[in-house]
Design an enzyme around this catalytic site. Structure first.
Site, PDB file in Angstrom:
ATOM      1  N   PHE A   1       0.809  -1.144   0.076  1.00 38.50           N
ATOM      2  CA  PHE A   1       0.075   0.153   0.084  1.00 38.50           C
ATOM      3  C   PHE A   1       0.854   1.199  -0.200  1.00 38.50           C
ATOM      4  O   PHE A   1       0.233   2.266   0.159  1.00 38.50           O
ATOM      5  CB  PHE A   1      -1.093   0.199   0.981  1.00 38.50           C
ATOM      6  CG  PHE A   1      -1.881  -1.148   1.247  1.00 38.50           C
ATOM      7  CD1 PHE A   1      -2.879  -0.988   0.568  1.00 38.50           C
ATOM      8  CD2 PHE A   1      -1.758  -2.228   1.730  1.00 38.50           C
ATOM      9  CE1 PHE A   1      -3.926  -2.078   0.414  1.00 38.50           C
ATOM     10  CE2 PHE A   1      -2.508  -3.382   1.894  1.00 38.50           C
ATOM     11  CZ  PHE A   1      -3.636  -3.377   1.052  1.00 38.50           C
TER      12      PHE A   1
ATOM     13  N   CYS B   1      -0.492   2.936 -10.685  1.00 38.36           N
ATOM     14  CA  CYS B   1      -1.580   2.026 -10.120  1.00 38.36           C
ATOM     15  C   CYS B   1      -3.159   2.285 -10.110  1.00 38.36           C
ATOM     16  O   CYS B   1      -3.672   1.349 -10.673  1.00 38.36           O
ATOM     17  CB  CYS B   1      -1.245   1.871  -8.330  1.00 38.36           C
ATOM     18  SG  CYS B   1       0.213   1.279  -8.089  1.00 38.36           S
TER      19      CYS B   1
ATOM     20  N   LYS C   1       3.048   4.646  -0.908  1.00 40.51           N
ATOM     21  CA  LYS C   1       2.651   5.652  -1.980  1.00 40.51           C
ATOM     22  C   LYS C   1       4.037   6.151  -2.462  1.00 40.51           C
ATOM     23  O   LYS C   1       4.766   6.431  -1.602  1.00 40.51           O
ATOM     24  CB  LYS C   1       1.881   6.849  -1.227  1.00 40.51           C
ATOM     25  CG  LYS C   1       0.755   6.507  -0.775  1.00 40.51           C
ATOM     26  CD  LYS C   1      -0.104   7.843  -0.142  1.00 40.51           C
ATOM     27  CE  LYS C   1       0.623   8.533   0.978  1.00 40.51           C
ATOM     28  NZ  LYS C   1       0.721   7.687   2.191  1.00 40.51           N
TER      29      LYS C   1
ATOM     30  N   LYS D   1       2.729  12.857  -9.619  1.00 39.79           N
ATOM     31  CA  LYS D   1       2.427  13.733  -8.340  1.00 39.79           C
ATOM     32  C   LYS D   1       3.746  14.093  -7.770  1.00 39.79           C
ATOM     33  O   LYS D   1       4.989  13.760  -8.277  1.00 39.79           O
ATOM     34  CB  LYS D   1       1.726  12.665  -7.290  1.00 39.79           C
ATOM     35  CG  LYS D   1       2.884  11.455  -6.663  1.00 39.79           C
ATOM     36  CD  LYS D   1       1.744  10.666  -5.647  1.00 39.79           C
ATOM     37  CE  LYS D   1       2.445   9.674  -5.269  1.00 39.79           C
ATOM     38  NZ  LYS D   1       1.818   8.952  -4.265  1.00 39.79           N
TER      39      LYS D   1
ATOM     40  N   LYS E   1      -6.504  -5.011  -1.847  1.00 40.84           N
ATOM     41  CA  LYS E   1      -5.850  -4.018  -2.667  1.00 40.84           C
ATOM     42  C   LYS E   1      -6.656  -2.967  -3.595  1.00 40.84           C
ATOM     43  O   LYS E   1      -6.667  -2.088  -3.717  1.00 40.84           O
ATOM     44  CB  LYS E   1      -4.637  -4.738  -3.211  1.00 40.84           C
ATOM     45  CG  LYS E   1      -3.724  -4.002  -4.173  1.00 40.84           C
ATOM     46  CD  LYS E   1      -3.025  -2.787  -3.296  1.00 40.84           C
ATOM     47  CE  LYS E   1      -2.428  -1.763  -4.082  1.00 40.84           C
ATOM     48  NZ  LYS E   1      -1.681  -0.467  -3.710  1.00 40.84           N
TER      49      LYS E   1
HETATM   50  P1  NAD Z   1       8.247  -1.539 -11.632  1.00 39.87           P
HETATM   51  O1  NAD Z   1       7.834  -1.330 -13.208  1.00 39.87           O
HETATM   52  O2  NAD Z   1       8.780  -0.060 -11.267  1.00 39.87           O
HETATM   53  O3  NAD Z   1       9.128  -2.774 -11.509  1.00 39.87           O
HETATM   54  C1  NAD Z   1       9.010  -4.070 -11.712  1.00 39.87           C
HETATM   55  C2  NAD Z   1      10.307  -4.797 -12.094  1.00 39.87           C
HETATM   56  O4  NAD Z   1      10.310  -5.911 -12.244  1.00 39.87           O
HETATM   57  C3  NAD Z   1      11.088  -4.014 -13.289  1.00 39.87           C
HETATM   58  O5  NAD Z   1      12.273  -3.682 -12.762  1.00 39.87           O
HETATM   59  C4  NAD Z   1      10.985  -5.338 -14.069  1.00 39.87           C
HETATM   60  O6  NAD Z   1      12.438  -5.401 -14.621  1.00 39.87           O
HETATM   61  C5  NAD Z   1      11.286  -6.475 -13.027  1.00 39.87           C
HETATM   62  N1  NAD Z   1      11.000  -7.841 -13.521  1.00 39.87           N
HETATM   63  C6  NAD Z   1       9.793  -8.179 -14.428  1.00 39.87           C
HETATM   64  N2  NAD Z   1       9.917  -9.478 -14.868  1.00 39.87           N
HETATM   65  C7  NAD Z   1      10.862  -9.964 -13.832  1.00 39.87           C
HETATM   66  C8  NAD Z   1      11.428 -11.595 -13.554  1.00 39.87           C
HETATM   67  N3  NAD Z   1      10.883 -12.293 -14.163  1.00 39.87           N
HETATM   68  N4  NAD Z   1      12.479 -11.454 -12.781  1.00 39.87           N
HETATM   69  C9  NAD Z   1      13.055 -10.399 -12.387  1.00 39.87           C
HETATM   70  N5  NAD Z   1      12.474  -8.983 -12.475  1.00 39.87           N
HETATM   71  C10 NAD Z   1      11.455  -8.661 -13.454  1.00 39.87           C
HETATM   72  O7  NAD Z   1       6.900  -1.715 -10.897  1.00 39.87           O
HETATM   73  P2  NAD Z   1       6.293  -1.208  -9.409  1.00 39.87           P
HETATM   74  O8  NAD Z   1       5.859   0.344  -9.515  1.00 39.87           O
HETATM   75  O9  NAD Z   1       7.466  -1.480  -8.505  1.00 39.87           O
HETATM   76  O10 NAD Z   1       5.068  -2.209  -9.109  1.00 39.87           O
HETATM   77  C11 NAD Z   1       5.404  -3.663  -8.945  1.00 39.87           C
HETATM   78  C12 NAD Z   1       3.811  -4.160  -8.477  1.00 39.87           C
HETATM   79  O11 NAD Z   1       3.642  -3.580  -7.196  1.00 39.87           O
HETATM   80  C13 NAD Z   1       2.738  -3.978  -9.364  1.00 39.87           C
HETATM   81  O12 NAD Z   1       1.795  -5.060  -9.359  1.00 39.87           O
HETATM   82  C14 NAD Z   1       2.176  -2.692  -8.850  1.00 39.87           C
HETATM   83  O13 NAD Z   1       0.593  -2.660  -9.269  1.00 39.87           O
HETATM   84  C15 NAD Z   1       2.304  -2.912  -7.324  1.00 39.87           C
HETATM   85  N6  NAD Z   1       2.266  -1.499  -6.568  1.00 39.87           N
HETATM   86  C16 NAD Z   1       2.746  -0.548  -6.870  1.00 39.87           C
HETATM   87  C17 NAD Z   1       2.862   0.529  -6.086  1.00 39.87           C
HETATM   88  C18 NAD Z   1       3.604   1.745  -6.712  1.00 39.87           C
HETATM   89  O14 NAD Z   1       3.483   2.881  -6.131  1.00 39.87           O
HETATM   90  N7  NAD Z   1       4.517   1.687  -7.627  1.00 39.87           N
HETATM   91  C19 NAD Z   1       2.377   0.453  -5.005  1.00 39.87           C
HETATM   92  C20 NAD Z   1       1.781  -0.666  -4.634  1.00 39.87           C
HETATM   93  C21 NAD Z   1       1.704  -1.702  -5.339  1.00 39.87           C
END
Ligand code: NAD
Length: 436
Positions: A150, A261, A152, A322, A205
């Site tokens: 969760f 998200c 931000k 943001k 979520k």
């Molecule tokens: P992101 O795109 O910043 O990072 C994902 C990473 O995973 C990338 O660096 C990519 O290269 C790597 N990756 C992909 N496939 C892979 C594999 N097989 N092995 C190793 N690495 C691999 O994504 P994020 O923003 O960190 O979001 C990740 C998840 O968390 C999503 O489901 C998102 O919805 C959720 N989430 C994001 C946030 C946010 O604020 N960004 C907050 C809560 C939840």
């Protein structure tokens, strides 16, 4: 505890670093070789306040490492987090290809009982899918846990170490104890862990993000009505938000919600409904209001200039979706800038940290100013798109002297309409009474 985090993006990197900082031995894994090579040289691939120092401290202490070798990292870990992206698929569903690929690789690597944790935002039933994917390639014992995140962006570390709650979805007592131990350092003040079944954790979520997006869309629609009837949405926001049943957070009208998200999660939840015979019509409206809201500044400008923006030059303050992040995924600034360019205008933008990200989107189609004042030099008007603190108290006289015309379209209501008019600006906010 020995922890591996698969996926070193905004979530994986913050989670891994915070787990290392609470004394665990953590290895963050990514398939992106450049990202891992950079991290091994101390280059942090994202902007997140406080993250650089925390990574440096924990790598120096030997508690935090980075690798592209998923198998080796998984073999040495008791807990493996999946924190890869779950982008929007072709028909609005969450694309699980990265989650399932990671699951298969983990399954092939584990050598003893391991807790595998879905940290990514995934549709209800994904824990079962992940379990099946792993079971298909190993005989080793394991549990799959749903532990949605969760945090931000912009306040990610603070959110991670002081969470409102930690949601852990599991049916296994063994996994429950291990997860409880891992999160104990973040629950010293009070117990913040909510244990539930994996499906409810997965739903929590999406429901949380959809609720927040709904609040913003609701206020944006109230803002539109305020403009028609001559009310001030900022007064209304206070009047409504101070009701303890409602609360003030996430009631800010603006240029629409974006980011990595809300857009994809609202669509994924809607799609989950559709696939299960439910037309979640509220979410359709929430998204539609948002699409319209992203165009609101452009429409105000078209009205102001009698539909012709050709040959005009505009300054834009704020590119990230943001403040305090460099993330521009689904940012309202993209819709505005593409709209302005499409109408034949020129754009000069300033953002404290998002220029590199913006260059990947706009290249040289827009200009980038090193300072806020650089972005108002000779412009016909300024658009405020992201409410960075440094934009809140500018030298208005200096701005007026630099601008070709003192016109401001404030998409975040950071200025007061009355004061701006006193200072000699033509001012447009969001929902601040009838536009001039
Ligand atoms: P992101 O795109 O910043 O990072 C994902 C990473 O995973 C990338 O660096 C990519 O290269 C790597 N990756 C992909 N496939 C892979 C594999 N097989 N092995 C190793 N690495 C691999 O994504 P994020 O923003 O960190 O979001 C990740 C998840 O968390 C999503 O489901 C998102 O919805 C959720 N989430 C994001 C946030 C946010 O604020 N960004 C907050 C809560 C939840």
């Amino acid at each position: 505890m020995r922890v591996a985090v698969i996926g070193s993006g905004y979530v994986g990197l913050v989670a891994g670093t915070c787990f290392a900082d609470s004394g665990n031995d953590v290895i963050c894994v990514d398939i992106d070789e450049k990202k891992i090579a950079g991290l091994n040289q101390g280059i942090v691939p994202i902007y997140e306040p406080g993250l650089d120092e925390l990574i440096e401290r924990n790598t120096k202490a030997g508690r935090l490492r980075f690798s592209t070798d998923l198998a080796a990292s998984v073999k040495q870990s008791e807990i493996v987090f999946i924190a890869v992206g779950t982008p929007e698929g072709e028909t609005g569903e969450a694309d699980l290809q990265y989650v399932l690929a990671a699951a298969r690789s983990i399954g092939k690597a584990i050598e003893r009982y391991t807790v595998i944790v879905d940290k990514s935002t995934v549709p209800v039933g994904t824990a079962d899918l992940v379990r099946r994917e792993i079971a298909a390639v190993t005989d080793v014992e394991f549990d799959v846990v749903s532990n949605p995140e969760f945090l931000k962006e912009g306040a990610a570390i603070e959110d991670f170490v002081k969470p409102d709650r930690v949601v852990i979805g599991t049916d296994s007592q063994r996994a429950r104890e291990i997860m409880g131990e891992l999160y104990a350092p973040f629950c010293r003040q009070r117990d913040r862990i909510l244990f539930m079944d994996p499906r409810s954790a997965e739903m929590t979520k999406y429901a949380a993000n959809a609720m927040l997006a709904t609040r913003i869309s609701f206020m944006n629609e109230i803002a539109r009505l305020c403009e028609r009837v001559g009310a001030d949405v900022e007064a209304v926001r206070m009047g409504v938000g101070t009701d303890s049943r409602i609360g003030l957070p996430f009631l800010y009208p603006g240029t629409g919600w974006g980011g990595s998200c809300f857009p994809k999660d609202v669509k994924a939840l809607y799609t989950m409904g559709r696939e299960n015979g439910l037309d979640f019509s509220l979410l359709r409206a929430v998204t539609q209001v948002n699409e319209e809201q992203k165009r609101t500044l452009l429409q105000k400008a078209l009205r102001h200039y009698g539909n012709s923006l050709d040959g005009k030059t505009f300054g834009v303050w704020g590119l990230a979706f943001k403040p305090k992040t460099d993330d521009m995924r689904e940012a309202p600034s993209i819709v505005l800038i593409e709209g302005l360019l499409g109408k034949g205008a020129k754009v000069v933008a300033h953002d404290p940290v998002a220029h590199e990200t913006a260059r990947r989107i706009f290249g040289d189609r827009i200009g980038y100013a090193e300072t806020p004042y650089g972005a108002v030099e000779g412009v016909d008007a300024l658009f405020v798109v992201t409410e960075w603190n440094e934009f809140r108290r500018p030298d208005f006289d200096r701005m007026k002297a630099l601008m070709k015309a003192p016109v401001i379209f404030d998409g975040r209501n950071i200025f007061s309409p009355g004061k701006m008019r006193e200072r000699g600006f033509t001012y447009y906010g969001i929902g601040r009474g009838r536009d001039e």
